[in-house]
Design an enzyme around this catalytic site. Structure first.
Site, PDB file in Angstrom:
ATOM      1  N   HIS A  53       0.843  -1.190   0.000  1.00 54.07           N
ATOM      2  CA  HIS A  53       0.000   0.000   0.000  1.00 54.07           C
ATOM      3  C   HIS A  53       0.884   1.248   0.000  1.00 54.07           C
ATOM      4  O   HIS A  53       2.111   1.154   0.151  1.00 54.07           O
ATOM      5  CB  HIS A  53      -0.901  -0.013   1.242  1.00 54.07           C
ATOM      6  CG  HIS A  53      -2.008  -1.035   1.164  1.00 54.07           C
ATOM      7  ND1 HIS A  53      -2.960  -1.175   2.130  1.00 54.07           N
ATOM      8  CD2 HIS A  53      -2.309  -1.969   0.221  1.00 54.07           C
ATOM      9  CE1 HIS A  53      -3.799  -2.151   1.802  1.00 54.07           C
ATOM     10  NE2 HIS A  53      -3.419  -2.657   0.650  1.00 54.07           N
ATOM     11  N   GLU A  55       1.068   3.887   2.157  1.00 54.57           N
ATOM     12  CA  GLU A  55       1.608   4.449   3.407  1.00 54.57           C
ATOM     13  C   GLU A  55       2.950   3.852   3.831  1.00 54.57           C
ATOM     14  O   GLU A  55       3.874   4.614   4.148  1.00 54.57           O
ATOM     15  CB  GLU A  55       0.582   4.316   4.543  1.00 54.57           C
ATOM     16  CG  GLU A  55      -0.712   5.097   4.311  1.00 54.57           C
ATOM     17  CD  GLU A  55      -1.769   4.321   3.551  1.00 54.57           C
ATOM     18  OE1 GLU A  55      -1.408   3.463   2.714  1.00 54.57           O
ATOM     19  OE2 GLU A  55      -2.958   4.559   3.772  1.00 54.57           O
ATOM     20  N   CYS A  78      -5.932   1.847   5.717  1.00 52.21           N
ATOM     21  CA  CYS A  78      -6.642   0.606   6.047  1.00 52.21           C
ATOM     22  C   CYS A  78      -6.380   0.180   7.484  1.00 52.21           C
ATOM     23  O   CYS A  78      -5.323   0.449   8.054  1.00 52.21           O
ATOM     24  CB  CYS A  78      -6.274  -0.497   5.063  1.00 52.21           C
ATOM     25  SG  CYS A  78      -4.584  -1.058   5.174  1.00 52.21           S
ATOM     26  N   CYS A  87      -2.265  -0.280   7.501  1.00 52.38           N
ATOM     27  CA  CYS A  87      -1.457   0.930   7.347  1.00 52.38           C
ATOM     28  C   CYS A  87      -1.595   1.824   8.573  1.00 52.38           C
ATOM     29  O   CYS A  87      -0.686   2.580   8.906  1.00 52.38           O
ATOM     30  CB  CYS A  87      -1.885   1.685   6.091  1.00 52.38           C
ATOM     31  SG  CYS A  87      -1.407   0.810   4.604  1.00 52.38           S
ATOM     32  N   THR A 199     -18.245  -4.623 -34.480  1.00 49.67           N
ATOM     33  CA  THR A 199     -16.986  -3.868 -34.553  1.00 49.67           C
ATOM     34  C   THR A 199     -15.804  -4.822 -34.678  1.00 49.67           C
ATOM     35  O   THR A 199     -14.850  -4.552 -35.416  1.00 49.67           O
ATOM     36  CB  THR A 199     -16.820  -2.990 -33.288  1.00 49.67           C
ATOM     37  OG1 THR A 199     -17.968  -2.171 -33.175  1.00 49.67           O
ATOM     38  CG2 THR A 199     -15.590  -2.126 -33.360  1.00 49.67           C
ATOM     39  N   ASP A 203     -13.684  -4.079 -37.948  1.00 49.08           N
ATOM     40  CA  ASP A 203     -12.412  -3.375 -37.739  1.00 49.08           C
ATOM     41  C   ASP A 203     -11.231  -4.302 -37.461  1.00 49.08           C
ATOM     42  O   ASP A 203     -10.094  -3.885 -37.574  1.00 49.08           O
ATOM     43  CB  ASP A 203     -12.522  -2.413 -36.547  1.00 49.08           C
ATOM     44  CG  ASP A 203     -13.488  -1.272 -36.806  1.00 49.08           C
ATOM     45  OD1 ASP A 203     -14.096  -1.257 -37.897  1.00 49.08           O
ATOM     46  OD2 ASP A 203     -13.638  -0.417 -35.920  1.00 49.08           O
TER      47      ASP A 203
HETATM   48  C1  AOF Z   1      -4.427   1.755   2.152  1.00 51.28           C
HETATM   49  N1  AOF Z   1      -3.439   2.159   1.304  1.00 51.28           N
HETATM   50  O1  AOF Z   1      -2.458   2.218  -0.684  1.00 51.28           O
HETATM   51  C2  AOF Z   1      -4.498   1.084  -0.515  1.00 51.28           C
HETATM   52  C3  AOF Z   1      -5.552   0.704   0.354  1.00 51.28           C
HETATM   53  O2  AOF Z   1      -6.161  -6.897  -0.188  1.00 51.28           O
HETATM   54  P1  AOF Z   1      -5.468  -5.908   0.687  1.00 51.28           P
HETATM   55  O3  AOF Z   1      -5.068  -6.423   2.021  1.00 51.28           O
HETATM   56  O4  AOF Z   1      -4.328  -5.227  -0.039  1.00 51.28           O
HETATM   57  O5  AOF Z   1      -6.543  -4.760   1.014  1.00 51.28           O
HETATM   58  C4  AOF Z   1      -7.280  -4.163  -0.004  1.00 51.28           C
HETATM   59  C5  AOF Z   1      -8.009  -2.958   0.583  1.00 51.28           C
HETATM   60  O6  AOF Z   1      -7.053  -2.008   1.060  1.00 51.28           O
HETATM   61  C6  AOF Z   1      -8.848  -2.174  -0.407  1.00 51.28           C
HETATM   62  O7  AOF Z   1     -10.137  -2.699  -0.546  1.00 51.28           O
HETATM   63  C7  AOF Z   1      -8.894  -0.815   0.264  1.00 51.28           C
HETATM   64  O8  AOF Z   1      -9.805  -0.852   1.341  1.00 51.28           O
HETATM   65  C8  AOF Z   1      -7.503  -0.701   0.845  1.00 51.28           C
HETATM   66  N2  AOF Z   1      -6.598  -0.018  -0.102  1.00 51.28           N
HETATM   67  N3  AOF Z   1      -5.479   1.083   1.641  1.00 51.28           N
HETATM   68  O9  AOF Z   1      -4.349   1.964   3.360  1.00 51.28           O
HETATM   69  C9  AOF Z   1      -3.412   1.851   0.019  1.00 51.28           C
HETATM   70  N4  AOF Z   1      -4.502   0.739  -1.837  1.00 51.28           N
HETATM   71 ZN    ZN Z   2      -3.228  -0.099   3.819  1.00 53.31          ZN
END
Ligand code: AOF
Ligand code: ZN
Length: 370
Positions: A53, A55, A78, A87, A199, A203
């Site tokens: 993620h 953070e 999250c 995070c 299409t 195409d």
């Molecule tokens: C964050 N920071 O950069 C993102 C978040 O499958 P996981 O464990 O990776 O969790 C997916 C969930 O994490 C997604 O549905 C959303 O709630 C969150 N995404 N959260 O803190 C991030 N990409």
């Molecule tokens: Zn996260």
């Protein structure tokens, strides 16, 4: 830090978040900036594929400078143990003093809990900063989470006299190379692209992103083809093992041959010729796409397909490209032109690409689910 500094850093974070749009699988592309004494000391974007993620990457960059700093995050951090630890825990452990958030997360494992956990740990939290802009950046993710369907972007290229092609003709060049490159950039940002069999036949398109370095960002390709008539020699079928192709339709005999060529076949109920057409089979199809993790879909082909999506009320954005030349009497009329826009869409912006223009419309309500 002043309110205008907060806005400036969040705007920068939102621009950064766009970087990986379309490349983070079911995860949204989120950005995080760590700011201390008015300087960015760390930044992160959700990595391609969805993890790590944003953070933890930003915190790693900031190191000790994160202590007492402010984190600007485009989506609520999250709070769940998913494929990575929360995070929120990382922000707390790093000694972040304040978190500024654009959009709260509708994911039921997070929704509000991320913010509550930060506050419980004594961190100041401000939410809703540049929320509308944030919703636009996260539109695909939010639409899939809330409406259980992908965000739908209808793209049409029309001639100066409102035609999308010539009757019984192959591809007709309507726009020039600059506009075409922009369409390829759009393809890289979406998870899937869809055309009709008409299409595909007329195409023989590839529907990949052919900008240098972005081939891997090509969207998954869908063809609506009730009787599975797509040719095994078509560019789509021949490239199915490189970039996924799903054909939506039903025919026991043809199915095996397509599958042997690496094509996935979806016999969506109601879209099959053997099942009476349901009230609106497109809703079923979109729901199935969302369940498969598709957050954004570009509809790129055929006047009939465009009209069907508009009629079903599932179009969120329209990108109308307009070329300078006329096609004339044997043209196929576009269901949408600048002078004939379905009600409920407003012009968001217009761009010039060499001799061509691009008009971006968005649905007045529902495009940005709340
Ligand atoms: C964050 N920071 O950069 C993102 C978040 O499958 P996981 O464990 O990776 O969790 C997916 C969930 O994490 C997604 O549905 C959303 O709630 C969150 N995404 N959260 O803190 C991030 N990409
Ligand atoms: Zn996260």
């Amino acid at each position: 830090m002043t309110a205008s500094d907060d806005r400036r850093f969040m705007a920068a974070a939102l621009r950064l978040a766009r970087w990986n749009t379309g490349r983070t699988s079911t995860n949204p592309s989120v950005a995080c900036l760590i700011v201390r004494d008015g300087l960015i000391v760390g930044s992160g974007i959700t990595a391609p594929g969805g993890r790590p993620h944003a953070e933890p990457q930003a915190l790693a960059g900031a190191g000790d400078a994160a202590r007492g700093a402010t984190a600007h995050v485009t989506l609520e951090p999250c709070s769940h143990f998913g494929k990575t630890p929360p995070c929120v825990n990382a922000l707390i452990a790093a000694g972040i003093a304040r978190v500024v958030i654009a959009v709260t997360d509708p994911d039921e494992r997070v929704s509000g809990r991320g913010i509550a956990m930060l506050r419980e740990a004594g961190i100041a939290v401000d939410t809703g900063l540049l929320e509308n802009e944030g919703r636009a950046v996260l539109a695909g993710y939010l639409t899939r989470q809330v409406q259980k369907r992908p965000q739908v972007i209808l793209k049409l290229a029309v001639s100066a006299d409102g035609m999308i092609g010539r009757r019984d003709h192959g591809q007709v060049a309507i726009t020039g190379p600059i506009a075409r490159a922009q369409v390829h950039a759009l393809r890289a940002e979406v998870d899937a692209i869809l055309i009709g069999i008409g299409t595909a036949r007329a195409d023989d398109p590839e529907l990949t992103c052919r900008l240098p370095g972005l081939h891997e960002a090509s969207p998954r390709r869908f063809v609506l083809d009730r009787r599975l008539e797509i040719s095994l020699g078509s560019k789509l079928v021949r490239s199915a093992r490189e970039v996924a192709v799903t054909v939506v339709g039903d025919d026991a005999g043809r199915r095996a041959a397509l599958e042997a060529a690496g094509v996935e076949v979806w016999g969506v109920e109601g879209i099959s010729p053997h099942v009476p057409v349901a009230k609106n089979p497109l809703h079923l199809l979109l729901h199935r796409m969302a369940t498969s993790g598709i957050s954004s879909l570009m509809v790129e082909g055929g006047a009939g397909i465009a009209a069907a999506f508009l009629e079903a009320g599932v179009v969120d954005r329209i990108v109308l490209l307009e070329g300078p030349d006329k096609i004339g009497g044997d043209g196929v009329a576009s269901p949408v032109t600048r002078g004939h826009m379905p009600s409920g869409f407003r012009l968001e912006r217009a761009e010039t690409f060499g001799p061509d223009r691009a008009y971006h419309y968005e649905r007045e309500s529902g495009c940005l689910p709340g």
